[in-house]
Design an enzyme around this catalytic site. Structure first.
Site, PDB file in Angstrom:
ATOM      1  N   ARG A   1      -9.046   3.658  -3.315  1.00  0.00           N
ATOM      2  CA  ARG A   1     -10.287   3.477  -2.553  1.00  0.00           C
ATOM      3  C   ARG A   1     -10.471   4.620  -1.563  1.00  0.00           C
ATOM      4  O   ARG A   1      -9.506   5.180  -1.035  1.00  0.00           O
ATOM      5  CB  ARG A   1     -10.245   2.162  -1.761  1.00  0.00           C
ATOM      6  CG  ARG A   1     -10.214   0.884  -2.598  1.00  0.00           C
ATOM      7  CD  ARG A   1     -10.313  -0.315  -1.660  1.00  0.00           C
ATOM      8  NE  ARG A   1     -10.233  -1.575  -2.372  1.00  0.00           N
ATOM      9  CZ  ARG A   1      -9.110  -2.273  -2.541  1.00  0.00           C
ATOM     10  NH1 ARG A   1      -7.970  -1.800  -2.051  1.00  0.00           N
ATOM     11  NH2 ARG A   1      -9.114  -3.418  -3.177  1.00  0.00           N
ATOM     12  N   ILE A   2     -11.717   4.954  -1.286  1.00  0.00           N
ATOM     13  CA  ILE A   2     -12.024   5.989  -0.297  1.00  0.00           C
ATOM     14  C   ILE A   2     -11.830   5.401   1.099  1.00  0.00           C
ATOM     15  O   ILE A   2     -12.393   4.345   1.425  1.00  0.00           O
ATOM     16  CB  ILE A   2     -13.470   6.492  -0.466  1.00  0.00           C
ATOM     17  CG1 ILE A   2     -13.635   7.121  -1.862  1.00  0.00           C
ATOM     18  CG2 ILE A   2     -13.819   7.495   0.634  1.00  0.00           C
ATOM     19  CD1 ILE A   2     -15.053   7.545  -2.161  1.00  0.00           C
TER      20      ILE A   2
ATOM     21  N   LYS B   1       0.815  -1.224   0.000  1.00  0.00           N
ATOM     22  CA  LYS B   1       0.000   0.000   0.000  1.00  0.00           C
ATOM     23  C   LYS B   1       0.847   1.271   0.000  1.00  0.00           C
ATOM     24  O   LYS B   1       0.408   2.331   0.443  1.00  0.00           O
ATOM     25  CB  LYS B   1      -0.972   0.019   1.191  1.00  0.00           C
ATOM     26  CG  LYS B   1      -1.831  -1.223   1.334  1.00  0.00           C
ATOM     27  CD  LYS B   1      -2.501  -1.632   0.040  1.00  0.00           C
ATOM     28  CE  LYS B   1      -3.481  -0.606  -0.492  1.00  0.00           C
ATOM     29  NZ  LYS B   1      -4.095  -1.008  -1.780  1.00  0.00           N
TER      30      LYS B   1
ATOM     31  N   ARG C   1       2.533  -0.816  -7.111  1.00  0.00           N
ATOM     32  CA  ARG C   1       1.908  -1.153  -8.397  1.00  0.00           C
ATOM     33  C   ARG C   1       2.018   0.025  -9.363  1.00  0.00           C
ATOM     34  O   ARG C   1       2.320  -0.155 -10.541  1.00  0.00           O
ATOM     35  CB  ARG C   1       0.454  -1.554  -8.179  1.00  0.00           C
ATOM     36  CG  ARG C   1      -0.381  -1.742  -9.460  1.00  0.00           C
ATOM     37  CD  ARG C   1       0.199  -2.736 -10.428  1.00  0.00           C
ATOM     38  NE  ARG C   1       0.367  -4.065  -9.872  1.00  0.00           N
ATOM     39  CZ  ARG C   1       0.897  -5.085 -10.529  1.00  0.00           C
ATOM     40  NH1 ARG C   1       1.341  -4.914 -11.773  1.00  0.00           N
ATOM     41  NH2 ARG C   1       1.037  -6.262  -9.955  1.00  0.00           N
TER      42      ARG C   1
ATOM     43  N   GLY D   1       2.472   2.229  -3.011  1.00  0.00           N
ATOM     44  CA  GLY D   1       2.475   2.733  -4.379  1.00  0.00           C
ATOM     45  C   GLY D   1       3.331   1.878  -5.300  1.00  0.00           C
ATOM     46  O   GLY D   1       3.762   2.334  -6.365  1.00  0.00           O
TER      47      GLY D   1
ATOM     48  N   ARG E   1       5.658   5.325   2.385  1.00  0.00           N
ATOM     49  CA  ARG E   1       4.547   6.266   2.489  1.00  0.00           C
ATOM     50  C   ARG E   1       4.299   6.556   3.965  1.00  0.00           C
ATOM     51  O   ARG E   1       4.655   5.731   4.817  1.00  0.00           O
ATOM     52  CB  ARG E   1       3.327   5.603   1.848  1.00  0.00           C
ATOM     53  CG  ARG E   1       2.043   6.393   1.836  1.00  0.00           C
ATOM     54  CD  ARG E   1       0.946   5.505   1.265  1.00  0.00           C
ATOM     55  NE  ARG E   1      -0.339   6.181   1.108  1.00  0.00           N
ATOM     56  CZ  ARG E   1      -1.460   5.562   0.748  1.00  0.00           C
ATOM     57  NH1 ARG E   1      -1.454   4.253   0.504  1.00  0.00           N
ATOM     58  NH2 ARG E   1      -2.586   6.242   0.636  1.00  0.00           N
TER      59      ARG E   1
ATOM     60  N   LYS F   1      -7.473   0.547  -6.843  1.00  0.00           N
ATOM     61  CA  LYS F   1      -6.544   1.588  -6.405  1.00  0.00           C
ATOM     62  C   LYS F   1      -7.311   2.889  -6.199  1.00  0.00           C
ATOM     63  O   LYS F   1      -8.201   3.226  -6.966  1.00  0.00           O
ATOM     64  CB  LYS F   1      -5.443   1.790  -7.449  1.00  0.00           C
ATOM     65  CG  LYS F   1      -4.682   0.504  -7.779  1.00  0.00           C
ATOM     66  CD  LYS F   1      -4.047  -0.123  -6.562  1.00  0.00           C
ATOM     67  CE  LYS F   1      -3.356  -1.430  -6.892  1.00  0.00           C
ATOM     68  NZ  LYS F   1      -2.793  -2.082  -5.704  1.00  0.00           N
TER      69      LYS F   1
END
Length: 396
Positions: free
Chosen positions: A360-361, A152, A156, A154, A233, A358
């Site tokens: 998602r809220i 999660k 991809r 980044g 991140r 990718k």
């Protein structure tokens, strides 16, 4: 009498007799082979597609030969499979390009690898391993660079952006070799890789490597010169994104707040929860530095990958020793998704954004819980900044 003049002829010599037998056997063998060819042709009549010159040669081998010959044809066609009609299938390069386009449209969880027994059964002979094929289509090599983390963060997006570069060839699915499939061996791993030409770099990405204790030693055993890329991140945002992904698959899981704490009253953070544990970057980096020097590890900012993708991609291309081909002209910002997209994806002339999974809220999280997490991560972040020599600004 006239009959008295007739004399008895000498019997034929043994040499002539032997030659006659050999010629007869050859003639019978030719008839038998002709019969087999006729029978083979009749079974494929009406179904055989048009063949090119290389395909006709492959088809002839398919019709005439034994299993050993089929294997040789497989090797000499650069790994192209021969179908039941004897025509060479599309090259692995074309298939890889098609898979790359398909992969980017699928959720990451749907990108699966073939079972080990299938890969092993299609393995190229050791004589051709790591060499350019006779047809000049390149060869499968072990990766020279890996995107090892983080989930999660980044990864991809970075992989899809890098695949635009003509000197980078990458696997679409996550091989998970150094964490889950190591028992299958390096040859199994090599067979998952796309073919590369001289000067091209083979890559793969599996974000869980960064937090797998055994991964650094295993990668070092493969090659101590492997270049490692880590997309990092803000650990708080990353944890919420991780939870959001899990929530989309399991709507009945406990709330983020209840999973974060061992005891909500005392405020003790549960570091055994993977969503929290992954974000302690300094701890994981310590393990990697036992096997790789810092100059072989590049840290990419997940936030800057969104705000300035060309800038971060420039750093990655420099790190890999490649010409800066991916620039601002390759990107546009998608307001709906909230992150950059490619104007032209690999093997396509159309704009391309990452899939629906990718961006998602995120659910609303109690601000007090967010602040406690920021306080928890702050000392680990500071140590990480010192180790990498780069300030990521997560504690502003």
């Amino acid at each position: 009498m006239a009959f008295s003049r007739i004399t008895k002829l000498d019997p034929p010599s043994r040499g002539i007799f032997r030659k006659a037998v050999v010629m007869l056997c050859s003639l019978l063998a030719s008839f038998f082979l002709l019969h087999l060819l006729t029978e083979s042709c009749t079974t494929t009549t009406g179904n055989s597609p048009p063949r090119g010159s290389s395909s006709r040669a492959a088809g002839l081998f398919e019709d005439l030969s034994s299993l050993r010959t089929k294997r040789l044809v497989y090797e000499w066609t650069g790994g192209s499979e021969l179908n039941r009609y004897g025509t060479a299938a599309r090259t692995s390069q074309v298939l890889a390009d098609e898979r790359a386009t398909q992969d980017s449209e699928l959720p990451e969880e749907a990108l699966v690898l073939p079972p080990p027994d299938l890969v092993v059964s299609r393995r190229v002979s050791p004589r051709f391993a790591g060499k350019v094929s006779p047809l000049g289509e390149g060869s499968k090599k072990l990766p020279q660079a890996l995107i090892i983390g983080v989930k999660k963060g980044g990864t991809r997006a970075l992989l899809e952006f890098l695949r635009v570069h003509p000197d980078i060839r990458a696997v679409g699915a996550e091989p998970h070799f150094f964490d889950r499939n190591y028992h299958n061996g390096l040859e199994w791993y090599r067979e998952l890789m796309p073919k590369t030409l001289e000067g091209q770099i083979t890559m793969e990405k599996t974000p869980s490597y960064f937090v797998t204790r055994e991964a650094p030693a295993r990668i070092s055993a493969m090659s101590r010169n492997t270049k490692l890329i880590v997309v990092v991140r803000d650990p708080v945002t990353r944890a919420i994104s991780d939870y959001t992904q899990t929530l989309s698959k399991k709507p009945d899981i406990p709330s983020f707040e209840s999973l974060t704490f061992k005891n909500r009253t005392t405020g003790l953070i549960d570091t055994s929860w993977s969503a929290i544990q992954i974000g302690i970057y300094a701890k994981h980096l310590d393990n990697w530095l036992q096997y790789f020097p810092m100059e072989q590890i590049l840290f990419v900012s997940g936030e800057r990958l969104i705000s300035d993708p060309a800038g971060e991609l420039g750093r990655v291309q420099d790190f890999l020793g490649l010409k800066r081909i991916i620039t601002d002209k390759h990107f546009y910002f998608n307001q709906t998704k909230g992150f950059p997209c490619l104007k032209k994806a690999e093997g396509s002339s159309k704009p391309h954004c990452l899939g629906k999974t990718k961006g998602r809220i995120h659910p609303n999280i109690d601000p007090e819980v967010v602040q406690r997490l920021r306080d928890f991560y702050r000392p680990f972040n500071m140590k990480f900044y010192q180790m990498t020599g780069r300030f990521f600004g997560w504690d502003d």
